[in-house]
Write a protein that holds these residues in place. Structure first.
Motif, PDB file in Angstrom:
ATOM      1  N   ALA A   1      20.186 -63.307   5.149  1.00 37.26           N
ATOM      2  CA  ALA A   1      20.404 -64.506   4.342  1.00 37.26           C
ATOM      3  C   ALA A   1      20.438 -64.210   2.843  1.00 37.26           C
ATOM      4  O   ALA A   1      21.174 -64.845   2.103  1.00 37.26           O
ATOM      5  N   ASP A   2      19.619 -63.272   2.376  1.00 36.91           N
ATOM      6  CA  ASP A   2      19.512 -62.973   0.958  1.00 36.91           C
ATOM      7  C   ASP A   2      19.605 -61.461   0.765  1.00 36.91           C
ATOM      8  O   ASP A   2      18.713 -60.738   1.198  1.00 36.91           O
ATOM      9  N   PRO A   3      20.660 -60.954   0.129  1.00 32.82           N
ATOM     10  CA  PRO A   3      20.828 -59.505   0.012  1.00 32.82           C
ATOM     11  C   PRO A   3      19.768 -58.829  -0.851  1.00 32.82           C
ATOM     12  O   PRO A   3      19.654 -57.612  -0.843  1.00 32.82           O
ATOM     13  N   LEU A   4      18.962 -59.590  -1.586  1.00 36.61           N
ATOM     14  CA  LEU A   4      17.916 -58.997  -2.404  1.00 36.61           C
ATOM     15  C   LEU A   4      16.573 -58.953  -1.676  1.00 36.61           C
ATOM     16  O   LEU A   4      15.640 -58.311  -2.139  1.00 36.61           O
ATOM     17  N   ALA A   5      16.464 -59.636  -0.540  1.00 42.38           N
ATOM     18  CA  ALA A   5      15.199 -59.713   0.196  1.00 42.38           C
ATOM     19  C   ALA A   5      15.183 -58.731   1.359  1.00 42.38           C
ATOM     20  O   ALA A   5      16.221 -58.275   1.830  1.00 42.38           O
ATOM     21  N   ALA A   6      13.972 -58.432   1.819  1.00 39.32           N
ATOM     22  CA  ALA A   6      13.817 -57.510   2.944  1.00 39.32           C
ATOM     23  C   ALA A   6      12.526 -57.808   3.690  1.00 39.32           C
ATOM     24  O   ALA A   6      11.629 -58.461   3.164  1.00 39.32           O
ATOM     25  N   SER A   7      12.476 -57.329   4.911  1.00 42.40           N
ATOM     26  CA  SER A   7      11.269 -57.365   5.730  1.00 42.40           C
ATOM     27  C   SER A   7      10.852 -55.924   5.979  1.00 42.40           C
ATOM     28  O   SER A   7      11.661 -55.008   5.876  1.00 42.40           O
ATOM     29  N   VAL A   8       9.588 -55.740   6.320  1.00 41.47           N
ATOM     30  CA  VAL A   8       9.087 -54.402   6.627  1.00 41.47           C
ATOM     31  C   VAL A   8       8.433 -54.459   7.993  1.00 41.47           C
ATOM     32  O   VAL A   8       7.728 -55.415   8.318  1.00 41.47           O
ATOM     33  N   ARG A   9       8.683 -53.423   8.784  1.00 43.48           N
ATOM     34  CA  ARG A   9       8.030 -53.375  10.087  1.00 43.48           C
ATOM     35  C   ARG A   9       7.369 -52.020  10.285  1.00 43.48           C
ATOM     36  O   ARG A   9       7.875 -50.982   9.866  1.00 43.48           O
ATOM     37  N   LEU A  10       6.218 -52.089  10.928  1.00 41.03           N
ATOM     38  CA  LEU A  10       5.472 -50.916  11.319  1.00 41.03           C
ATOM     39  C   LEU A  10       5.773 -50.674  12.789  1.00 41.03           C
ATOM     40  O   LEU A  10       5.674 -51.596  13.600  1.00 41.03           O
ATOM     41  N   GLN A  11       6.174 -49.457  13.126  1.00 44.40           N
ATOM     42  CA  GLN A  11       6.471 -49.120  14.514  1.00 44.40           C
ATOM     43  C   GLN A  11       5.565 -47.971  14.945  1.00 44.40           C
ATOM     44  O   GLN A  11       5.280 -47.065  14.165  1.00 44.40           O
ATOM     45  N   VAL A  12       5.140 -48.033  16.209  1.00 48.49           N
ATOM     46  CA  VAL A  12       4.321 -46.990  16.801  1.00 48.49           C
ATOM     47  C   VAL A  12       5.113 -46.375  17.944  1.00 48.49           C
ATOM     48  O   VAL A  12       5.679 -47.091  18.776  1.00 48.49           O
ATOM     49  N   PHE A  13       5.162 -45.048  17.974  1.00 51.64           N
ATOM     50  CA  PHE A  13       5.865 -44.315  19.017  1.00 51.64           C
ATOM     51  C   PHE A  13       4.878 -43.385  19.706  1.00 51.64           C
ATOM     52  O   PHE A  13       3.999 -42.817  19.064  1.00 51.64           O
ATOM     53  N   THR A  14       5.060 -43.227  21.013  1.00 48.72           N
ATOM     54  CA  THR A  14       4.288 -42.237  21.771  1.00 48.72           C
ATOM     55  C   THR A  14       5.265 -41.226  22.348  1.00 48.72           C
ATOM     56  O   THR A  14       6.410 -41.565  22.657  1.00 48.72           O
ATOM     57  N   PHE A  15       4.807 -39.991  22.463  1.00 51.07           N
ATOM     58  CA  PHE A  15       5.656 -38.921  22.976  1.00 51.07           C
ATOM     59  C   PHE A  15       5.467 -38.844  24.484  1.00 51.07           C
ATOM     60  O   PHE A  15       4.400 -38.501  24.974  1.00 51.07           O
ATOM     61  N   GLU A  16       6.500 -39.232  25.234  1.00 49.53           N
ATOM     62  CA  GLU A  16       6.440 -39.253  26.692  1.00 49.53           C
ATOM     63  C   GLU A  16       7.714 -38.637  27.261  1.00 49.53           C
ATOM     64  O   GLU A  16       8.810 -38.990  26.824  1.00 49.53           O
ATOM     65  N   GLY A  17       7.566 -37.766  28.214  1.00 54.17           N
ATOM     66  CA  GLY A  17       8.725 -37.195  28.893  1.00 54.17           C
ATOM     67  C   GLY A  17       9.658 -36.431  27.981  1.00 54.17           C
ATOM     68  O   GLY A  17      10.873 -36.449  28.180  1.00 54.17           O
ATOM     69  N   GLY A  18       9.112 -35.818  26.933  1.00 54.82           N
ATOM     70  CA  GLY A  18       9.939 -35.017  26.031  1.00 54.82           C
ATOM     71  C   GLY A  18      10.670 -35.808  24.967  1.00 54.82           C
ATOM     72  O   GLY A  18      11.519 -35.257  24.281  1.00 54.82           O
ATOM     73  N   ALA A  19      10.351 -37.104  24.792  1.00 56.93           N
ATOM     74  CA  ALA A  19      11.032 -37.922  23.776  1.00 56.93           C
ATOM     75  C   ALA A  19      10.056 -38.949  23.202  1.00 56.93           C
ATOM     76  O   ALA A  19       9.095 -39.351  23.854  1.00 56.93           O
ATOM     77  N   TRP A  20      10.352 -39.381  21.964  1.00 60.12           N
ATOM     78  CA  TRP A  20       9.563 -40.438  21.334  1.00 60.12           C
ATOM     79  C   TRP A  20      10.033 -41.782  21.867  1.00 60.12           C
ATOM     80  O   TRP A  20      11.215 -42.074  21.851  1.00 60.12           O
ATOM     81  N   ARG A  21       9.093 -42.585  22.336  1.00 63.38           N
ATOM     82  CA  ARG A  21       9.398 -43.927  22.839  1.00 63.38           C
ATOM     83  C   ARG A  21       8.558 -44.945  22.080  1.00 63.38           C
ATOM     84  O   ARG A  21       7.351 -44.755  21.926  1.00 63.38           O
ATOM     85  N   GLU A  22       9.222 -46.007  21.631  1.00 64.83           N
ATOM     86  CA  GLU A  22       8.504 -47.043  20.885  1.00 64.83           C
ATOM     87  C   GLU A  22       7.527 -47.743  21.819  1.00 64.83           C
ATOM     88  O   GLU A  22       7.896 -48.214  22.891  1.00 64.83           O
ATOM     89  N   SER A  23       6.276 -47.829  21.376  1.00 64.59           N
ATOM     90  CA  SER A  23       5.278 -48.526  22.191  1.00 64.59           C
ATOM     91  C   SER A  23       4.933 -49.895  21.622  1.00 64.59           C
ATOM     92  O   SER A  23       4.515 -50.775  22.371  1.00 64.59           O
ATOM     93  N   ASP A  24       5.119 -50.095  20.305  1.00 67.10           N
ATOM     94  CA  ASP A  24       4.860 -51.414  19.714  1.00 67.10           C
ATOM     95  C   ASP A  24       5.436 -51.458  18.306  1.00 67.10           C
ATOM     96  O   ASP A  24       5.709 -50.421  17.693  1.00 67.10           O
ATOM     97  N   ARG A  25       5.606 -52.672  17.808  1.00 69.46           N
ATOM     98  CA  ARG A  25       6.038 -52.889  16.426  1.00 69.46           C
ATOM     99  C   ARG A  25       5.401 -54.160  15.910  1.00 69.46           C
ATOM    100  O   ARG A  25       5.108 -55.074  16.681  1.00 69.46           O
ATOM    101  N   ALA A  26       5.202 -54.229  14.581  1.00 72.15           N
ATOM    102  CA  ALA A  26       4.596 -55.405  13.955  1.00 72.15           C
ATOM    103  C   ALA A  26       5.145 -55.545  12.541  1.00 72.15           C
ATOM    104  O   ALA A  26       5.440 -54.549  11.875  1.00 72.15           O
ATOM    105  N   PRO A  27       5.286 -56.791  12.068  1.00 70.44           N
ATOM    106  CA  PRO A  27       5.739 -56.983  10.687  1.00 70.44           C
ATOM    107  C   PRO A  27       4.621 -56.661   9.700  1.00 70.44           C
ATOM    108  O   PRO A  27       3.449 -56.860   9.994  1.00 70.44           O
ATOM    109  N   VAL A  28       5.007 -56.160   8.549  1.00 64.86           N
ATOM    110  CA  VAL A  28       4.072 -55.947   7.449  1.00 64.86           C
ATOM    111  C   VAL A  28       4.376 -57.052   6.442  1.00 64.86           C
ATOM    112  O   VAL A  28       5.439 -57.054   5.838  1.00 64.86           O
ATOM    113  N   GLY A  29       3.493 -58.004   6.304  1.00 65.45           N
ATOM    114  CA  GLY A  29       3.747 -59.158   5.442  1.00 65.45           C
ATOM    115  C   GLY A  29       4.655 -60.155   6.146  1.00 65.45           C
ATOM    116  O   GLY A  29       4.922 -60.053   7.346  1.00 65.45           O
TER     117      GLY A  29
END
Length: 169
Positions: free
Chosen positions: A84-112
């Protein structure tokens, strides 16, 4: 007679130039604003009706920080530009675990809050004021980001990672 014609022609040029300058200055300083269009701008296509001029753009993303703990836990901070606004942004924190030889996202949450950050300070130099992680269980994570260069850093937002899940602290 020719001298009078030249003088009158010269005054005509001066008068025309002064009038044009007055109209231009008046239009740029105090005239009414341009009216908003009633419908989105469109361009006609040959043999068809109106089509939208632009297509929806995909959200621009930029990873601004990452941390890997041991061989099985990875954290990333990603800036996502607002649609909606090219000057604005969101931030997200993502957690990955290493399973089966690859990184897989296990959770994410907004920061602010969503679209509560400014895109350019967030993706520029010194954008991350604090990003601390630890390998203890539960793993603490603290995030502080640059609001603007003149305002400084945001207060730290704290999280805990329990079994690959983000829990606000």
């Amino acid at each position: 007679m020719i001298k009078n014609f030249r003088t009158r022609a010269a005054w005509g040029v001066v008068l025309a130039t002064a009038t044009a300058a007055t109209v231009t200055i008046g239009a740029t300083t105090g005239g009414p604003p341009n009216p908003l269009p009633d419908e989105p701008q469109t361009r006609p296509a040959a043999g068809r009706g109106k089509e939208p001029q632009t297509t929806p753009r995909t959200a621009e993303r930029r990873q601004i920080a990452a941390s890997v703990l041991g061989r099985d836990l990875k954290f990333t901070l990603t800036a996502v530009r607002s649609q909606a606004d090219p000057l604005a942004a969101s931030v997200r924190l993502q957690v990955f675990t290493f399973e089966g030889g690859a990184w897989r996202e296990s959770d994410r949450a907004p920061v602010g809050e969503a679209d509560a950050w400014f895109w350019f300070p967030l993706t520029g130099r010194h954008a991350v004021c604090r990003f601390s992680t630890a390998g203890t269980e539960p793993a603490p994570v603290a995030v502080s980001l640059l609001v603007t260069p003149s305002v400084g850093c945001s207060p730290a937002e704290n999280f805990r990672i329990e079994n690959g899940r983000i829990v606000p602290a």
